[in-house]
Write an enzyme that holds these catalytic residues in place. Structure first.
Site, PDB file in Angstrom:
ATOM      1  N   SER A 131     -32.156  60.215 -64.173  1.00  0.00           N
ATOM      2  CA  SER A 131     -31.575  61.433 -63.612  1.00  0.00           C
ATOM      3  C   SER A 131     -30.187  61.668 -64.182  1.00  0.00           C
ATOM      4  O   SER A 131     -29.445  60.715 -64.465  1.00  0.00           O
ATOM      5  CB  SER A 131     -31.482  61.253 -62.093  1.00  0.00           C
ATOM      6  OG  SER A 131     -30.695  62.268 -61.538  1.00  0.00           O
ATOM      7  N   TYR A 155     -28.304  56.894 -54.679  1.00  0.00           N
ATOM      8  CA  TYR A 155     -29.488  57.282 -55.462  1.00  0.00           C
ATOM      9  C   TYR A 155     -29.204  57.107 -56.958  1.00  0.00           C
ATOM     10  O   TYR A 155     -29.981  56.476 -57.690  1.00  0.00           O
ATOM     11  CB  TYR A 155     -29.855  58.736 -55.144  1.00  0.00           C
ATOM     12  CG  TYR A 155     -30.833  59.352 -56.115  1.00  0.00           C
ATOM     13  CD1 TYR A 155     -32.141  58.898 -56.199  1.00  0.00           C
ATOM     14  CD2 TYR A 155     -30.441  60.400 -56.960  1.00  0.00           C
ATOM     15  CE1 TYR A 155     -33.035  59.462 -57.101  1.00  0.00           C
ATOM     16  CE2 TYR A 155     -31.328  60.969 -57.856  1.00  0.00           C
ATOM     17  CZ  TYR A 155     -32.618  60.491 -57.921  1.00  0.00           C
ATOM     18  OH  TYR A 155     -33.501  61.052 -58.814  1.00  0.00           O
ATOM     19  N   LYS A 159     -30.838  54.573 -60.075  1.00  0.00           N
ATOM     20  CA  LYS A 159     -31.364  55.019 -61.379  1.00  0.00           C
ATOM     21  C   LYS A 159     -30.616  54.288 -62.506  1.00  0.00           C
ATOM     22  O   LYS A 159     -31.229  53.859 -63.497  1.00  0.00           O
ATOM     23  CB  LYS A 159     -31.205  56.536 -61.527  1.00  0.00           C
ATOM     24  CG  LYS A 159     -32.101  57.334 -60.597  1.00  0.00           C
ATOM     25  CD  LYS A 159     -33.567  57.199 -60.978  1.00  0.00           C
ATOM     26  CE  LYS A 159     -34.493  57.938 -60.051  1.00  0.00           C
ATOM     27  NZ  LYS A 159     -35.903  57.663 -60.294  1.00  0.00           N
TER      28      LYS A 159
HETATM   29  P1  NAD Z   1     -41.495  63.594 -55.481  1.00  0.00           P
HETATM   30  O1  NAD Z   1     -40.979  62.997 -54.228  1.00  0.00           O
HETATM   31  O2  NAD Z   1     -42.210  64.896 -55.407  1.00  0.00           O
HETATM   32  O3  NAD Z   1     -42.427  62.544 -56.256  1.00  0.00           O
HETATM   33  C1  NAD Z   1     -42.275  61.159 -56.110  1.00  0.00           C
HETATM   34  C2  NAD Z   1     -43.644  60.611 -55.759  1.00  0.00           C
HETATM   35  O4  NAD Z   1     -43.544  59.198 -55.628  1.00  0.00           O
HETATM   36  C3  NAD Z   1     -44.178  61.155 -54.433  1.00  0.00           C
HETATM   37  O5  NAD Z   1     -45.505  61.589 -54.621  1.00  0.00           O
HETATM   38  C4  NAD Z   1     -44.106  59.964 -53.495  1.00  0.00           C
HETATM   39  O6  NAD Z   1     -45.108  60.025 -52.501  1.00  0.00           O
HETATM   40  C5  NAD Z   1     -44.277  58.812 -54.470  1.00  0.00           C
HETATM   41  N1  NAD Z   1     -43.710  57.547 -54.001  1.00  0.00           N
HETATM   42  C6  NAD Z   1     -42.487  57.333 -53.469  1.00  0.00           C
HETATM   43  N2  NAD Z   1     -42.336  56.034 -53.179  1.00  0.00           N
HETATM   44  C7  NAD Z   1     -43.467  55.414 -53.574  1.00  0.00           C
HETATM   45  C8  NAD Z   1     -43.900  54.076 -53.542  1.00  0.00           C
HETATM   46  N3  NAD Z   1     -43.137  53.105 -53.014  1.00  0.00           N
HETATM   47  N4  NAD Z   1     -45.121  53.766 -54.037  1.00  0.00           N
HETATM   48  C9  NAD Z   1     -45.925  54.746 -54.543  1.00  0.00           C
HETATM   49  N5  NAD Z   1     -45.571  56.053 -54.576  1.00  0.00           N
HETATM   50  C10 NAD Z   1     -44.348  56.372 -54.099  1.00  0.00           C
HETATM   51  O7  NAD Z   1     -40.261  63.705 -56.486  1.00  0.00           O
HETATM   52  P2  NAD Z   1     -40.175  64.363 -57.917  1.00  0.00           P
HETATM   53  O8  NAD Z   1     -39.211  65.477 -57.821  1.00  0.00           O
HETATM   54  O9  NAD Z   1     -41.507  64.610 -58.469  1.00  0.00           O
HETATM   55  O10 NAD Z   1     -39.451  63.181 -58.690  1.00  0.00           O
HETATM   56  C11 NAD Z   1     -40.164  62.257 -59.494  1.00  0.00           C
HETATM   57  C12 NAD Z   1     -39.172  61.273 -60.087  1.00  0.00           C
HETATM   58  O11 NAD Z   1     -38.184  61.987 -60.829  1.00  0.00           O
HETATM   59  C13 NAD Z   1     -38.424  60.445 -59.049  1.00  0.00           C
HETATM   60  O12 NAD Z   1     -38.279  59.128 -59.528  1.00  0.00           O
HETATM   61  C14 NAD Z   1     -37.072  61.128 -58.980  1.00  0.00           C
HETATM   62  O13 NAD Z   1     -36.050  60.245 -58.615  1.00  0.00           O
HETATM   63  C15 NAD Z   1     -36.891  61.600 -60.413  1.00  0.00           C
HETATM   64  N6  NAD Z   1     -35.994  62.751 -60.530  1.00  0.00           N
HETATM   65  C16 NAD Z   1     -36.245  63.876 -59.789  1.00  0.00           C
HETATM   66  C17 NAD Z   1     -35.366  64.947 -59.867  1.00  0.00           C
HETATM   67  C18 NAD Z   1     -35.588  66.175 -59.035  1.00  0.00           C
HETATM   68  O14 NAD Z   1     -34.624  66.901 -58.805  1.00  0.00           O
HETATM   69  N7  NAD Z   1     -36.785  66.475 -58.592  1.00  0.00           N
HETATM   70  C19 NAD Z   1     -34.254  64.874 -60.725  1.00  0.00           C
HETATM   71  C20 NAD Z   1     -34.053  63.727 -61.473  1.00  0.00           C
HETATM   72  C21 NAD Z   1     -34.931  62.666 -61.366  1.00  0.00           C
END
Ligand code: NAD
Ligand code: UDP
Length: 352
Positions: A131, A155, A159
């Site tokens: 991120s 958070y 990362k």
């Molecule tokens: P999201 O919450 O929609 O997707 C994350 C998924 O991981 C969910 O389906 C959740 O149920 C699953 N999950 C969480 N903990 C788990 C576990 N212990 N075991 C199995 N599954 C688990 O979020 P997203 O926006 O799709 O983000 C995906 C990744 O990208 C994350 O790692 C997030 O930190 C990173 N990210 C997101 C953003 C953003 O703004 N959306 C920005 C930068 C980085």
């Protein structure tokens, strides 16, 4: 064509990336515990993927911290898993101040479990969801990958810790192929409106909140501070359409699979910044709806600016964003109108 494990595949970015990877011809195992998603997203992904979509994605319910589940996935196939695209994690900055133990457990310990099982089964290729939060208060705007990593919230620290772990792993033995993708602000939805962002409870992020105000689920947007040192006083972010982001994962994976083992760390952003007030205005233009808002105090852990320098991704992966802010607003709106309550199995709340 490769056999891939997608952790967190049912989530917002995971579901769109699963679709892009299926379209590229890969076979997928999507592992998710659904703590922030619904299995329905993956059902819709397989429909969108077309005729053989259902045969090429196997869905597994499980937690990345459960090594038995991971062993079953890695050990139970005729063909080995070639690579992992690792999305599973907790992602809300504000929540990470309240529950640091959960954030370190899921994001860091969960990744550690995954890497240990990958190593056991000889899988050494991973694309990791990092991120832009790792830059904290960036030294320079736009921010390149050479900027200091100095997260300002728990958070972001998780990362940064995983990035460091992956760097140590790459140094420890040859053969690891690792991409750390530093996303800026992913928004939007598949243009069909069939999959999109479906946060459980009150959205933490700007786009889903604005969409829910536009559709009438919430009364007004709270803008967290209008006294920032930015042109209109509201924070500026680099918003990236989730379909562009999904394509960025395909490009990173292709590079890892075709080139010698290496560690790639790259921004995935557009290089263009928009303020919160500009987002509100664009959303109003794209939807024809009025978005009422009020200014409230700043949110803990926010920064004034976050804009990617996208040069490295363009040169290294041949990838750049294609979609505009109008596309992001329009596609979010199509998704929100067709799915006012997400996938329909979310917990409801009565706030705001
Ligand atoms: P999201 O919450 O929609 O997707 C994350 C998924 O991981 C969910 O389906 C959740 O149920 C699953 N999950 C969480 N903990 C788990 C576990 N212990 N075991 C199995 N599954 C688990 O979020 P997203 O926006 O799709 O983000 C995906 C990744 O990208 C994350 O790692 C997030 O930190 C990173 N990210 C997101 C953003 C953003 O703004 N959306 C920005 C930068 C980085
Ligand atoms: N924001 C806001 N109200 C909200 C949600 C977000 O004013 O209800 C602001 C937030 O302060 C930030 C920008 O919108 O400046 C983008 O926030 P988001 O949570 O979407 O992403 P972040 O940049 O924090 O990862």
């Amino acid at each position: 064509m490769a056999q891939l494990l997608i952790t967190g595949g049912a989530g917002f970015i995971g579901s769109h990336t699963c679709l892009a990877l299926l379209k590229e011809g890969h076979n997928l195992f999507a592992l998710d515990n659904y703590c922030n998603s619904s299995p329905r997203s993956l059902e819709r992904v397989s429909v969108l993927a077309g005729i053989d979509g259902r045969d090429r994605i196997k869905v597994v319910k499980g937690d990345i911290r459960n090594k038995d589940v991971l062993r079953k996935v890695f050990g139970g196939q005729d063909q080995p898993i070639d690579a992992v695209v690792h999305f599973a994690g907790l992602k809300a900055v504000g929540e990470s101040f309240l529950y640091p133990l959960s954030y370190w457990d899921v994001n860091v310990n969960g990744t550690l479990c995954l890497l240990e099982v990958m190593k056991t089964y000889g899988c050494r290729t991973i694309v990791f969801s990092s991120s832009a939060t790792v830059y904290g208060f960036p030294q320079k705007i736009p921010t390149s990958e050479t900027s200091n990593v100095q997260p300002i919230n728990p958070y972001g620290s998780t990362k940064a810790a995983v990035e460091q772990l992956l760097a140590h792993l790459a140094d420890s033995e040859p053969g690891w192929r690792i991409a750390c993708l530093r996303y800026f602000n992913p928004v939007g939805a598949h243009p069909s409106g069939s999959i999109g962002e479906a946060p459980i409870g009150i959205p933490n992020n700007l786009f889903p909140f604005v969409s829910q105000v536009a559709v009438g689920i919430r009364k007004e947007l709270e803008i967290f501070g209008a006294d920032w040192p930015t042109p209109d006083g509201t924070p500026v972010r680099d918003y990236i359409h989730v379909m562009d982001l999904a394509e960025g994962h395909c490009a990173a994976l292709q590079a890892l699979l075709r080139e010698p083992p290496q560690l790639i760390t790259t921004n995935l952003g557009s290089g263009q910044g928009y303020s919160v007030l500009q987002i509100v205005k664009s959303f109003e233009e794209a939807t024809g709806r009025h978005i009422p808002y009020k200014i409230t105090p700043r949110r803990q852990g926010d920064a004034a600016f976050s804009i990617a320098d996208p040069t490295f991704a363009k040169n290294r992966l041949g990838w750049a964003t294609k979609r505009t802010l109008l596309d992001m607003c329009r596609d979010s709106w199509v998704w929100q109108q067709l799915n006012p309550f997400g996938y329909g199995d979310q917990k409801d709340d009565d706030s705001n």
